[in-house]
Motif scaffolding. Structure first.
Motif, PDB file in Angstrom:
ATOM      1  N   SER A  93       2.127  12.186 -10.106  1.00 32.15           N
ATOM      2  CA  SER A  93       2.504  11.080  -9.222  1.00 32.15           C
ATOM      3  C   SER A  93       3.858  10.524  -9.647  1.00 32.15           C
ATOM      4  CB  SER A  93       1.452   9.971  -9.276  1.00 32.15           C
ATOM      5  OG  SER A  93       1.366   9.451 -10.584  1.00 32.15           O
ATOM      6  N   ILE A  94       4.573   9.967  -8.671  1.00 30.22           N
ATOM      7  CA  ILE A  94       5.876   9.344  -8.933  1.00 30.22           C
ATOM      8  C   ILE A  94       5.713   7.842  -8.766  1.00 30.22           C
ATOM      9  CG2 ILE A  94       8.265   9.190  -8.161  1.00 30.22           C
ATOM     10  CD1 ILE A  94       7.994  12.040  -7.082  1.00 30.22           C
ATOM     11  N   SER A  95       6.217   7.109  -9.719  1.00 28.78           N
ATOM     12  CA  SER A  95       6.070   5.647  -9.659  1.00 28.78           C
ATOM     13  C   SER A  95       6.881   5.063  -8.496  1.00 28.78           C
ATOM     14  CB  SER A  95       6.528   5.019 -10.980  1.00 28.78           C
ATOM     15  OG  SER A  95       5.701   5.432 -12.037  1.00 28.78           O
ATOM     16  N   ASN A  96       6.448   3.915  -8.025  1.00 31.48           N
ATOM     17  CA  ASN A  96       7.091   3.237  -6.908  1.00 31.48           C
ATOM     18  C   ASN A  96       8.545   2.900  -7.230  1.00 31.48           C
ATOM     19  OD1 ASN A  96       7.286   2.069  -4.400  1.00 31.48           O
ATOM     20  ND2 ASN A  96       6.494   0.075  -5.090  1.00 31.48           N
ATOM     21  N   ASN A  97       9.414   3.089  -6.219  1.00 29.86           N
ATOM     22  CA  ASN A  97      10.838   2.758  -6.297  1.00 29.86           C
ATOM     23  C   ASN A  97      11.620   3.623  -7.288  1.00 29.86           C
ATOM     24  OD1 ASN A  97      10.565   0.639  -4.384  1.00 29.86           O
ATOM     25  ND2 ASN A  97       9.814  -0.721  -6.021  1.00 29.86           N
ATOM     26  N   LYS A  98      11.067   4.785  -7.659  1.00 28.61           N
ATOM     27  CA  LYS A  98      11.769   5.693  -8.555  1.00 28.61           C
ATOM     28  C   LYS A  98      12.312   6.883  -7.766  1.00 28.61           C
ATOM     29  CE  LYS A  98      10.769   3.071 -11.982  1.00 28.61           C
ATOM     30  NZ  LYS A  98      11.802   2.194 -12.538  1.00 28.61           N
ATOM     31  N   THR A  99      13.455   7.406  -8.216  1.00 32.26           N
ATOM     32  CA  THR A  99      14.079   8.569  -7.586  1.00 32.26           C
ATOM     33  C   THR A  99      13.896   9.765  -8.510  1.00 32.26           C
ATOM     34  OG1 THR A  99      15.713   7.199  -6.455  1.00 32.26           O
ATOM     35  CG2 THR A  99      16.207   9.558  -6.711  1.00 32.26           C
ATOM     36  N   VAL A 100      13.250  10.785  -7.987  1.00 28.45           N
ATOM     37  CA  VAL A 100      12.937  11.972  -8.797  1.00 28.45           C
ATOM     38  C   VAL A 100      13.424  13.211  -8.054  1.00 28.45           C
ATOM     39  CG1 VAL A 100      11.093  13.384  -9.780  1.00 28.45           C
ATOM     40  CG2 VAL A 100      10.955  10.878  -9.882  1.00 28.45           C
TER      41      VAL A 100
ATOM     42  N   MET B 228       0.853  -1.192   0.000  1.00 31.37           N
ATOM     43  CA  MET B 228       0.000   0.000   0.000  1.00 31.37           C
ATOM     44  C   MET B 228       0.882   1.232   0.000  1.00 31.37           C
ATOM     45  SD  MET B 228      -2.803   1.186   2.824  1.00 31.37           S
ATOM     46  CE  MET B 228      -3.617   2.769   2.684  1.00 31.37           C
ATOM     47  N   LYS B 229       0.625   2.087  -0.968  1.00 25.50           N
ATOM     48  CA  LYS B 229       1.467   3.274  -1.010  1.00 25.50           C
ATOM     49  C   LYS B 229       0.927   4.343  -0.084  1.00 25.50           C
ATOM     50  CE  LYS B 229      -0.778   5.244  -5.101  1.00 25.50           C
ATOM     51  NZ  LYS B 229      -0.565   5.660  -6.491  1.00 25.50           N
ATOM     52  N   LYS B 230       1.824   5.055   0.462  1.00 21.67           N
ATOM     53  CA  LYS B 230       1.470   6.116   1.391  1.00 21.67           C
ATOM     54  C   LYS B 230       1.732   7.456   0.694  1.00 21.67           C
ATOM     55  CE  LYS B 230       2.433   7.820   6.050  1.00 21.67           C
ATOM     56  NZ  LYS B 230       3.286   7.653   7.248  1.00 21.67           N
ATOM     57  N   PRO B 231       0.691   8.053   0.128  1.00 17.93           N
ATOM     58  CA  PRO B 231       0.911   9.253  -0.672  1.00 17.93           C
ATOM     59  C   PRO B 231       1.222  10.467   0.179  1.00 17.93           C
ATOM     60  CG  PRO B 231      -1.433   8.820  -0.483  1.00 17.93           C
ATOM     61  CD  PRO B 231      -0.730   7.678   0.185  1.00 17.93           C
ATOM     62  N   ILE B 232       2.000  11.345  -0.392  1.00 15.27           N
ATOM     63  CA  ILE B 232       2.216  12.659   0.203  1.00 15.27           C
ATOM     64  C   ILE B 232       1.267  13.612  -0.504  1.00 15.27           C
ATOM     65  CG2 ILE B 232       3.889  14.514   0.592  1.00 15.27           C
ATOM     66  CD1 ILE B 232       6.077  12.474   0.417  1.00 15.27           C
ATOM     67  N   LEU B 233       0.281  14.113   0.180  1.00 17.11           N
ATOM     68  CA  LEU B 233      -0.664  15.071  -0.381  1.00 17.11           C
ATOM     69  C   LEU B 233      -0.478  16.382   0.372  1.00 17.11           C
ATOM     70  CD1 LEU B 233      -3.792  12.749  -0.611  1.00 17.11           C
ATOM     71  CD2 LEU B 233      -2.194  13.383  -2.429  1.00 17.11           C
ATOM     72  N   LEU B 234       0.225  17.311  -0.189  1.00 18.28           N
ATOM     73  CA  LEU B 234       0.568  18.524   0.543  1.00 18.28           C
ATOM     74  C   LEU B 234       0.815  19.662  -0.412  1.00 18.28           C
ATOM     75  CD1 LEU B 234       4.283  18.314   1.714  1.00 18.28           C
ATOM     76  CD2 LEU B 234       3.310  16.925  -0.105  1.00 18.28           C
ATOM     77  N   ILE B 235       0.841  20.846   0.136  1.00 20.19           N
ATOM     78  CA  ILE B 235       1.215  22.041  -0.611  1.00 20.19           C
ATOM     79  C   ILE B 235       2.363  22.694   0.134  1.00 20.19           C
ATOM     80  CG2 ILE B 235       0.454  24.280  -1.468  1.00 20.19           C
ATOM     81  CD1 ILE B 235      -2.357  23.212  -1.563  1.00 20.19           C
ATOM     82  N   ILE B 236       3.533  22.657  -0.466  1.00 23.56           N
ATOM     83  CA  ILE B 236       4.729  23.205   0.163  1.00 23.56           C
ATOM     84  C   ILE B 236       5.335  24.224  -0.783  1.00 23.56           C
ATOM     85  CG2 ILE B 236       6.994  22.674   1.121  1.00 23.56           C
ATOM     86  CD1 ILE B 236       6.003  19.823   1.532  1.00 23.56           C
TER      87      ILE B 236
ATOM     88  N   PRO C 144      -2.098  19.817  -5.040  1.00 23.54           N
ATOM     89  CA  PRO C 144      -2.967  18.626  -5.085  1.00 23.54           C
ATOM     90  C   PRO C 144      -2.794  17.874  -6.390  1.00 23.54           C
ATOM     91  CG  PRO C 144      -4.156  20.485  -4.162  1.00 23.54           C
ATOM     92  CD  PRO C 144      -2.827  21.029  -4.612  1.00 23.54           C
ATOM     93  N   GLY C 145      -2.638  16.551  -6.279  1.00 23.93           N
ATOM     94  CA  GLY C 145      -2.339  15.724  -7.432  1.00 23.93           C
ATOM     95  C   GLY C 145      -0.953  15.126  -7.343  1.00 23.93           C
ATOM     96  N   PHE C 146      -0.066  15.782  -6.542  1.00 22.48           N
ATOM     97  CA  PHE C 146       1.276  15.232  -6.339  1.00 22.48           C
ATOM     98  C   PHE C 146       1.188  14.057  -5.367  1.00 22.48           C
ATOM     99  CE2 PHE C 146       5.812  15.220  -6.188  1.00 22.48           C
ATOM    100  CZ  PHE C 146       6.119  14.754  -4.922  1.00 22.48           C
ATOM    101  N   GLU C 147       1.786  12.943  -5.764  1.00 27.25           N
ATOM    102  CA  GLU C 147       1.804  11.764  -4.909  1.00 27.25           C
ATOM    103  C   GLU C 147       3.180  11.112  -4.993  1.00 27.25           C
ATOM    104  OE1 GLU C 147      -1.301   8.997  -5.644  1.00 27.25           O
ATOM    105  OE2 GLU C 147      -2.892  10.502  -5.634  1.00 27.25           O
ATOM    106  N   ALA C 148       3.764  10.826  -3.823  1.00 23.12           N
ATOM    107  CA  ALA C 148       5.027  10.082  -3.749  1.00 23.12           C
ATOM    108  C   ALA C 148       4.769   8.838  -2.895  1.00 23.12           C
ATOM    109  CB  ALA C 148       6.114  10.945  -3.127  1.00 23.12           C
ATOM    110  N   PRO C 149       4.655   7.648  -3.487  1.00 26.68           N
ATOM    111  CA  PRO C 149       4.309   6.442  -2.721  1.00 26.68           C
ATOM    112  C   PRO C 149       5.492   5.966  -1.872  1.00 26.68           C
ATOM    113  CG  PRO C 149       4.791   5.863  -4.982  1.00 26.68           C
ATOM    114  CD  PRO C 149       4.825   7.355  -4.916  1.00 26.68           C
ATOM    115  N   LYS C 150       5.197   5.077  -0.993  1.00 26.64           N
ATOM    116  CA  LYS C 150       6.247   4.480  -0.181  1.00 26.64           C
ATOM    117  C   LYS C 150       7.216   3.744  -1.095  1.00 26.64           C
ATOM    118  CE  LYS C 150       6.995   1.400   3.757  1.00 26.64           C
ATOM    119  NZ  LYS C 150       6.341   0.489   4.753  1.00 26.64           N
TER     120      LYS C 150
END
Length: 1003
Positions: A879-886, A1-9, A898-904
């Motif tokens: 969104s960033i795919s799992n196990n990828k470094t961006v 289960m991915k744990k998304p980061i949903l934030l505005i920074i 909103p719309g940005f997601e970085a999974p576990k």
């Protein structure tokens, strides 16, 4: 289960406003611009030449009448009365001198010239003037009123200049008209119609004006001898092209063929009838010989006054002699003749250069000849002017070797012994020149158009290392140029066409399409392929219908052929084949419209039979289906080539002109099936805004609200009751503009067919004179729109990638609106090229540095390890795919929306470096309201010029003061540039005052 980061920074290192550099890239056209003086619209009265010229550069130009007697001091614009001072005279006026006053009609305006004054008489409407004529001491003019299908007869008397409409007669369904003549106190005018030939007859009264029909009446080249009219007329039968000699007294009984034969040759032909010493002369062709002949109108005997010639071209009667020329082997021979074989005298010869445009002029003692070579590829070199003074033959071009003479149309005419023509000396554009055949007597008369020359540059496309654009450098006409960003030069001088108001043979760019990694472009209705290696390949072997625009489909180019069938090509001779032979379908063939090939989903749609039949195909015969025939369908009449296509993901939409007289368009849709091709209930269509989600959005003509359709009748309905002025699709959204008072609101329609408000920008002024442009698509990332302040003549450019946080003012240009065309932006090597106007250099090619834009919104999913370096700011919505470094790397800040997601398992990093070390950008400008065109000074040792200072934004007031001083020309202007530690200083001296400006040194 991915744990998304949903934030505005928001991470900001430096707070700055956007900085862009935009400036003239290449001043292609040097000196002052063209006055556009031609023989058309010019006429002679006594010793005065009247001509039209333009002293400003606007769309369509601004033509006014001038006069000259051959001296610079006497070359001046006529004085205009207020009611006509804004009329654009253009070309093609018709004139008549009556009662010591010159009368003319131009674009529906009747006017008169008396002395040096031009005065308005009456507006006649957009009618066709057939001729002026004089009867009963009154001036008459015959016009065709197209709107009412009437011939109108007007007259002006000596005592009353107010034109009187005294009669009209119905116009036949179609007609052609040529010359008129006088006979027995009446005026007659020839008229040809499908039902036969007519003469319009009038004695200047309503009761005495009528039509006379006779199939044997002629239409042109009338010559009156005694009380009879002689004219040439086409023969009947197989030798119809031979012209026989006829005469008439304007009634059927007196209309007869005069000559059955000349020198016993019944296949004779006559042409170019003229009068000399009250006798009738003509050029005759009989027994395989061409001669100038004379008719005894009493005995009907024909005698020849010239030896046998190799054709006779253009006879002029002047100075009591007949003048003519003929081809003889490799020369052109010019003769004079007093009316007999014994008097025929060869004056001079010039080299025959093959197919040439020849025109000769007779002065009091000088002969002038204009000669220009024309081949299948267009006009070669420039027109050559010859002068013969009775003793010596010489070239006018040799009297002024550096003079550019352009096209043969630049020859204006002869008055007295002076020959007038348009030419350019490099410092001035094409202006009116004169010559008397001597070096001292050959000079410019007046620099009428003192405005800076404009190349009217138009960027076309970028391929490989080159940007291609059309431009006119005055010398070569409008031709193809290219640049690699450093070196800019003329690339192809095709010299194929004569464009309106052009002094030089030019090329006509019609369209370009992408094919693989190359571009296919149509120049002068010939197609060329431009490849990434910088080559230009002719595609003359394509059997393409000249109005068809190719379209890429399944790695091939498809087009409508000259035979009315669908063809395909890979841009090789071997790979060019007929894709679908429409004849074999039983539906007939025909030619396609201008832009009616378009790919939707996996199908290609096109039309045939002049746009009357709609097809779809998969590129093969068995996959080609006739969807609809407009000729027999619901829409009645067919108006070919008026089909405007729009592609969505699966539905093909198109507008079709259903009524030419009212410009009424229908909206149609097709899913590729016969049953699914239908007219939509949108008869009041005003404007299509775009397509998205298989829907089309459009403005209704009746209410100006926003409608949508999904291609079905039920799905065609109102979408939003507000009015939107512009729209553009960018990736997966449709963006809309809506004026709100003096401000501009931005909206978007998303994939869920939801419309939402984004942001608003305030107009630069709260005055009423503000206008808003539509969107311009810069590339697949950005769109741009312009807010125009018409009071200050400032254009404010706004750029966005669709993010409501990223709607930014990019720059401001003043007095920059293109003279011809519109702003068009082409991206090449991280720079945008566009055409704009500068007050000192005219309309030229500009450049907009875009190496480090203000920022970009990342919406697409990132599926691989990436470092994204983009501009000064990054907005992340993907969104960033799992196990990828961006890594996001921006100069100023990074915002996660909103719309940005970085999974576990994904690694997300940020850096604040971005394009900070990009040295190709120029001066940073923190003031949005004074962002003027900037100057690139690469090093401290580069010594700037005056223009560099004037274009640097802090010197805005200095630039305006300098321009006013230049225009007024009342005070001396000088300047000095001083080098200081960190800046260059400008001391601009205007009279006794010194104004200072500066320019930073770039380290």
């Amino acid at each position: 289960m991915k744990k998304p980061i949903l934030l505005i920074i928001l991470i900001i290192a430096v707070v700055v406003y956007p900085a862009f550099s935009q400036r003239i890239f290449k001043d292609v056209a040097q000196g002052t611009d063209n006055a556009r003086v031609f023989s058309s619209g010019s006429f002679i009265s006594g010793d005065t030449l009247f001509f039209v010229a333009s002293n400003i550069n606007t769309w369509g130009y601004n033509f006014k009448y001038y006069q000259t007697n051959g001296t610079p001091a006497a070359t001046k614009k006529l004085r205009y009365k207020p009611e006509i001072e804004h009329h654009n005279f253009g070309q093609g006026s018709l004139f008549y001198k009556f009662n010591n006053t010159i009368y003319g009609l131009n674009h529906g305006i009747l006017f008169k010239i008396k002395g040096d004054s031009l005065q308005h008489i009456k507006g006649i409407g957009t009618n066709f003037l057939m001729n002026f004529f004089e009867l009963n001491n009154e001036l008459h003019f015959l016009i065709c009123n197209w709107s009412e299908n009437k011939f109108q007869f007007w007259k002006i008397s000596i005592l009353n200049e107010e034109p009187i409409l005294y009669h009209y007669i119905d116009v036949p369904d179609s007609f052609s008209t040529q010359d008129g003549f006088y006979l027995n106190n009446k005026y007659y005018h020839g008229l040809a119609t499908p039902s036969g030939n007519y003469l319009i007859s009038t004695d200047g009264t309503a009761s005495g004006t009528y039509l006379i029909q006779n199939k044997n009446f002629g239409l042109y080249n009338y010559q009156k001898i005694g009380n009879k009219i002689y004219y040439p007329r086409e023969n009947t039968g197989p030798n119809w092209y031979r012209l026989k000699l006829w005469r008439t007294q304007a009634d059927s009984a007196s209309t007869i063929k005069v000559l059955k034969a000349i020198d016993a040759d019944t296949n004779y032909s006559v042409y170019n009838l003229f009068k000399f010493n009250n006798d009738l002369y003509f050029t005759s062709s009989c027994n395989n010989q061409y001669r100038i002949s004379k008719l005894d109108t009493t005995t009907l005997d024909v005698s020849h006054i010239s030896n046998s010639l190799n054709g006779v071209n253009e006879t002029i009667v002047k100075n009591n002699k007949i003048h003519y020329y003929t081809w003889q082997y490799n020369t052109l021979n010019f003769y004079e003749n007093s009316g007999s074989i014994a008097s025929e005298n060869l004056l001079f010869t010039i080299p025959d250069q093959g197919s040439s445009q020849i025109k000769f002029f007779i002065g009091n003692t000088n002969y002038y000849v204009s000669q220009q070579v024309q081949s299948a590829n267009g006009f070669e070199d420039e027109v050559t002017y010859w002068v013969y003074d009775g003793l010596i033959l010489k070239k006018i071009n040799d009297l002024k070797p550096a003079l550019a003479t352009g096209l043969f149309m630049n020859a204006v005419g002869v008055v007295g012994n002076i020959f007038y023509f348009s030419a350019s000396d490099g410092q001035h554009g094409y202006e009116l020149w004169r010559t008397d055949g001597t070096a001292a007597g050959t000079h410019i008369l007046k620099d009428i158009n003192e405005n800076p020359a404009s190349s009217l540059a138009k960027p076309l496309f970028s391929v490989g290392n080159y940007l291609y654009f059309m431009a006119d450098d005055i010398s070569h006409g409008n031709e193809l140029w290219r640049t690699d960003g450093t070196n800019t030069s003329l690339y192809a001088d095709l010299n194929s066409s004569i464009q309106n108001n052009s002094h030089v043979a030019s090329s006509d760019f019609r369209c370009s399409v992408i094919y693989g990694s190359s571009y296919i472009a149509d120049l002068n209705f010939k197609f060329y392929q431009f490849t990434p290696d910088g080559n230009m390949k002719s595609l003359d072997f394509l059997p393409i219908y000249y109005l068809s625009i190719p379209h890429e489909y399944k790695n091939l180019l498809y087009f409508m052929g000259n035979d009315g069938n669908l063809w395909s090509t890979d841009c090789t001779i071997a790979g060019t084949k007929k894709a679908v032979h429409l004849d074999s379908t039983g539906y007939g063939t025909g030619f396609s419209g201008i832009s009616d090939l378009i790919k939707v989903d996996s199908l290609l749609y096109f039309t045939s039979n002049n746009g009357s039949i709609l097809w779809r195909t998969n590129g093969k015969k068995n996959g080609t289906v006739k969807l609809f025939s407009f000729a027999t369908g619901l829409t009645g009449s067919v108006y070919p080539n008026y089909l405007i296509p729009y592609a969505s993901d699966r539905i093909f939409y198109f507008q079709r002109l259903s009524d030419y007289s009212t410009s009424n368009y229908e909206l149609w849709a097709s899913d590729g099936t016969i049953a699914g091709t239908r007219k939509l209930p949108a008869d009041n269509l005003f404007r299509v805004m775009g397509t998205l989600n298989n829907r089309i959005y459009f403005i209704a003509n009746s209410s100006f609200d926003l409608w949508q359709s999904d291609g079905t009748l039920a799905g065609t309905q109102q979408f939003d009751e507000r009015f939107f002025s512009g729209a553009m699709r960018l990736r997966d959204k449709l963006y809309l503009l809506r004026p709100e008072g003096y401000n501009l609101e931005y909206f978007e329609i998303d994939k869920n067919n939801t419309i939402q408000y984004l942001n608003m920008v305030e107009a630069p002024t709260n005055l009423h004179n503000t206008s808003f442009s539509d969107f311009y698509k810069l590339d697949e990332r950005f769109i741009l729109n312009i807010i125009k302040d018409t009071d200050t003549r400032e254009d404010h450019f706004y750029i966005t990638d669709g993010n409501k946080e990223n709607i930014k003012k990019a720059f401001v240009l003043k007095k920059s609106n293109p003279i011809v065309g519109d702003y068009e932006f082409i991206l090449h090597k991280n720079k945008f090229y566009f055409s704009a106007t500068d007050t000192l250099k005219g309309q030229e090619l500009w450049i907009w540095d875009f190496e480090c834009p203000d920022g970009y919104t990342i919406r697409d999913a990132i599926t691989k390890d990436s470092t994204i370096i983009y501009g000064k700011n990054i907005w992340g919505q993907s969104s960033i795919s799992n196990n990828k470094t961006v890594t996001y790397d921006a100069k100023n800040g990074i915002t996660l929306q909103p719309g940005f997601e970085a999974p576990k398992g994904a690694v997300f990093k940020t850096k604040l470096v971005g394009c900070a070390n990009n040295t190709s950008n120029t001066i940073e400008d923190n003031n949005l309201n004074t962002n003027e065109p900037l100057v690139k000074i690469n090093t401290a040792t580069t010594y700037p010029q005056l223009m560099d200072f004037l274009y640097y934004f802090p010197n805005k007031a200095l630039k305006e003061i300098y321009e006013r001083a230049q225009q007024n020309k009342s005070l001396p202007i000088s300047w000095e540039i001083v080098t200081e530690k960190d800046i260059y200083r400008l001391d601009l001296k205007i009279g006794f005052n010194t104004i200072k400006g500066f320019l930073p040194k770039m380290k």
